[in-house]
Design an enzyme around this catalytic site. Structure first.
Site, mmCIF file in Angstrom:
data_model
loop_
_atom_site.group_PDB
_atom_site.id
_atom_site.type_symbol
_atom_site.label_atom_id
_atom_site.label_comp_id
_atom_site.label_asym_id
_atom_site.label_seq_id
_atom_site.Cartn_x
_atom_site.Cartn_y
_atom_site.Cartn_z
ATOM 1 C CG ASP A 128 -1.792 1.210 1.347
ATOM 2 O OD1 ASP A 128 -2.637 1.389 0.454
ATOM 3 O OD2 ASP A 128 -1.629 1.984 2.311
ATOM 4 C CD GLU A 130 -2.416 2.523 -3.436
ATOM 5 O OE1 GLU A 130 -3.370 3.298 -3.605
ATOM 6 O OE2 GLU A 130 -1.773 2.478 -2.375
#
Length: 737
Positions: free
Chosen positions: A419, A472
């Site tokens: 993330d 990401e």
């Protein structure tokens, strides 16, 4: 240890310590009780000291029950000492008495250390790859006694104690031993049972007692709102996934069909009373559903322990503990095993970029900025009010990298979706001028984070070749999914955020205006093969007022459904691996909420059930046709057929794979029914219509080509005249040439 002999005139017997040291023990101020308590060899024999609050008398015994002597009370709070009949005997036990009460205590200070010099060496070097077996709380049999070994890193603390159910949360009872070379404190706590809640009581460098801290390496935690760590046995799981793991260890991930179903475990479904499903309940419902839907992987939003439900797990306080919301760690292992038995991979959404500042967490763990940067310009995230890991510190890197290896080894996870990578890569991320510190070359790149990510990926793939890491990363940082030895970050894949933004922008426009924004579809193919991409329609697109995917589509209800069907097939025919967030496969109208189950009742309606069937058939088609997946990340797998028909908003391309039948993907992004529309094709012959999003079974109008079209060679130009249904995508496969 040898105690200094007493002064001739202070009234103490041989071996007895001064009252000042006793006071330090009783008041919890002594930094090294191992130097005082336990059994010690003196010139005159062996001497024992113990502190047992509430005791009025104490007897000493060997482990086999042999009595060794009675101790003298030196302090009414429960401090005892005296000579014993022993020959270098340890460990020892006490029998404490008060009035009619009697209880046994095994002396934790009579045990030697568990960690060794090689642990110290690898910790100092930053190369210890099994910290998850050494740090935290582990059940062991040590020097003939069962108990738990505790270890925690707190180099700037004056004192660290483990406190919990087993010692009435009394920080004086299990004061830990400091390993000076590493700053790690450890203790073997005999007779502690699995299932005991515990934390660390830390006295800072200035003598202040900090808020009790949860264990950074805890493998189990209490259910919120409680936040203590919990002792747990070593994970035991009879794994039945050898075939699954062998396949992915030998496979080239880039050339495999990968279609990911993104799931928030707390809200996919819930019990009738609104409570969470357990891992076993999720397995019984989610695994058959995902199998039937044809997805290859489940990606779980962070299931590591976190205190606040609306954070969705992205503000974690327990990176090593599966959340207690869904049961014990063994339950999660059974869930993964169940997925693997039917060929479904499990990806964990992983958050190494930042952590919350909850008092029981990592923030100022030993009273100093330990896991985070001390300077808020590098150590505090303004967007999320969280702390940023200090990627320049070896111990922090080891903590994070060991965590990645832990999930792959202990729980057999197939991958990590990392993330907020962009927030890690840029020192000026979400910061104004003057709010960030340039790197050593004056740039804005976080070179420490770059080295961390490269090391993370190198060690992840090196130790577990079957896993994949997915970034990401929302910027144009180069070579995110290129090998480290070529200057890349080493990720297996990168989320294609540009595809998601551009195509959703296009689909939100009324069809009459789309011809003016044709490049929102075509531009993505200029960089589609610069990275190994995953095309994400994730949870981020259906929260914070953005609405659901069906709600983003232009037009009335009929057009919204037709648009979304066409868009899904367009995406499944586009180069790149696929990811779809739960609920969007059946076109849930409402925006996602983590507080309740998905709106499964919508499947009673034909349009919603038709959408689900379409996504299922898209997955089956994608997996069955190598042309649609085998060259997802290579330009040889894509060829434009129609790229510039902006007037009609028609797009067509070919998907290719060596030795396989080509597949043509053709999309009409207007509500105009186009008959006798000519589309160029590479070969003359019969092309079978393998998928049509306007089919009645999907909720469409049933317009199409009767199952096939004929491509003819007209003077060197090969094309087929066909019907393009309104707001629809069709796929054609060469059947006979």
């Amino acid at each position: 240890m040898t105690t200094s002999p007493r002064s001739a005139d202070d009234g103490r017997a041989p071996g007895e310590i001064p009252a000042s040291e006793i006071e330090a023990i009783v008041e919890g101020r002594h930094a090294n009780p191992f130097a005082v308590l336990g059994i010690h060899k003196l010139s005159s024999g062996y001497h024992v000291r113990c502190f047992i609050p509430g005791a009025e008398a104490v007897s000493v015994f060997a482990l086999d029950g042999t009595p060794l002597g009675e101790l003298k009370q030196r302090h009414e709070a429960g401090f005892f000492e005296g000579p014993v009949e022993a020959q270098n005997l340890r460990p020892i036990r006490y029998r404490a008495r008060r009035a009619d009460d009697e209880w046994a205590v095994t002396d934790c200070y009579s045990f030697g250390p568990v960690l060794g010099p090689m642990d110290d060496y690898f910790v100092r070097e930053g190369s210890h790859l099994r910290l998850f077996d050494k740090m935290g709380a582990h059940p062991i049999r040590h020097e003939g006694v069962d108990g738990f070994h505790f270890a925690v890193w707190a180099p700037n603390a004056q004192r660290v104690s483990v406190v919990g159910d087993f010692n009435s949360w009394d920080g004086r009872m299990h004061v830990m031993r400091l390993r000076v070379d590493t700053g790690i404190w450890e203790i073997f706590a005999p007779d502690v049972q699995a299932g005991s809640s515990y934390k660390f009581e830390i006295v800072g460098s200035e003598g202040n007692v900090l808020p009790l801290k949860a264990d950074p390496f805890a493998r189990r935690a209490e259910l919120r709102p409680k936040n203590a760590s919990v002792t747990t046995p070593e994970l035991k799981q009879e794994w039945e996934d050898e075939a699954h793991r062998r396949h992915w260890e030998q496979a080239n991930h880039r050339r495999q069909p990968i279609s990911i179903y993104e799931v928030h475990a707390g809200s996919w479904q819930r019990r009738e009373d609104g409570s969470f499903l357990s891992w076993d309940e999720l397995a019984s419902r989610l695994i058959p559903y995902v199998t039937d839907m044809g997805f290859t992987h489940i990606e779980l939003l962070p299931i590591t322990e976190h205190p606040y439900d609306p954070s969705w797990g992205y503000q974690t306080t327990g990176l090593y503990a599966p959340s207690a919301r869904f049961g014990d760690p063994e339950g999660f292992a059974r869930f993964v095993n169940g997925c693997h038995k039917v060929g479904i991979g499990v990806i964990l959404d992983w958050v190494p970029a930042h952590f919350p500042t909850d008092a029981h967490g990592l923030s100022h763990f030993d009273g100093t900025a330990l896991y985070e940067h001390e300077d808020p310009r590098k150590g505090f995230h303004p967007d999320w009010n969280t702390a940023i890991y200090n990627f320049g510190r070896l111990e922090v890197l080891s903590y994070l990298i060991n965590n990645a290896l832990y999930w792959a080894e202990k729980f057999h996870l197939d991958g990590l979706r990392v993330d907020a990578v962009a927030s890690m890569l840029y020192l000026d991320y979400s910061r104004k001028y003057g709010e960030w510190i340039p790197n050593e070359y004056g740039g804005r790149e976080n070179l420490e984070a770059v080295r961390f990510l490269q090391k993370l990926n190198t060690l992840s793939y090196g130790n577990h070749p079957g896993v994949m890491t997915i970034a990401e990363e929302s910027t144009s940082w180069p070579k995110v999914s290129h090998p480290v030895h070529e200057g890349g970050l080493g990720f297996g894949f990168k989320w294609n955020m540009g595809f998601m933004h551009d195509t959703l922008s296009y689909m939100s426009r009324e069809p009459v205006h789309r011809r003016h924004h044709h490049n929102e579809i075509t531009f993505g193919l200029t960089y589609a093969f610069s990275e190994n991409f995953v095309l994400p329609l994730s949870h981020d697109e259906v929260v914070h007022g953005k609405g659901s995917l069906i709600a983003k589509m232009a037009g009335d209800d009929w057009q919204k459904f037709a648009n979304l069907r066409a868009y899904y097939a367009f995406m499944w025919g586009y180069p790149g691996k696929k990811l779809l967030f739960m609920g969007q496969e059946f076109a849930q109208w409402s925006e996602w909420s983590e507080a309740k189950s998905l709106d499964w009742n919508l499947l009673h309606y034909h349009q919603h059930e038709g959408m689900r069937r379409l996504v299922r058939d898209l997955n089956i088609t994608y997996r069955a046709k190598p042309a649609l997946h085998a060259r997802d990340c290579e330009p040889e797998g894509f060829q434009w057929l129609v790229a510039d028909d902006d007037e009609n908003s028609v797009f067509a391309w070919l998907r290719l794979a060596p030795g396989e039948k080509p597949v043509a993907v053709i999309t009409n992004f207007t509500p105009v029914y186009r008959e006798n529309h000519r589309i160029p094709l590479p070969k003359a012959g019969r092309w079978r219509e393998t998928l049509n999003t306007d089919a009645e079974i999907y909720g469409g109008g049933g317009k199409g080509n009767g199952g096939r079209v004929q491509a003819v060679d007209a003077g060197g130009t090969i094309s087929a005249t066909m019907t393009l249904p309104p707001l629809a995508t069709i796929m054609l496969e060469l059947e006979q040439s």
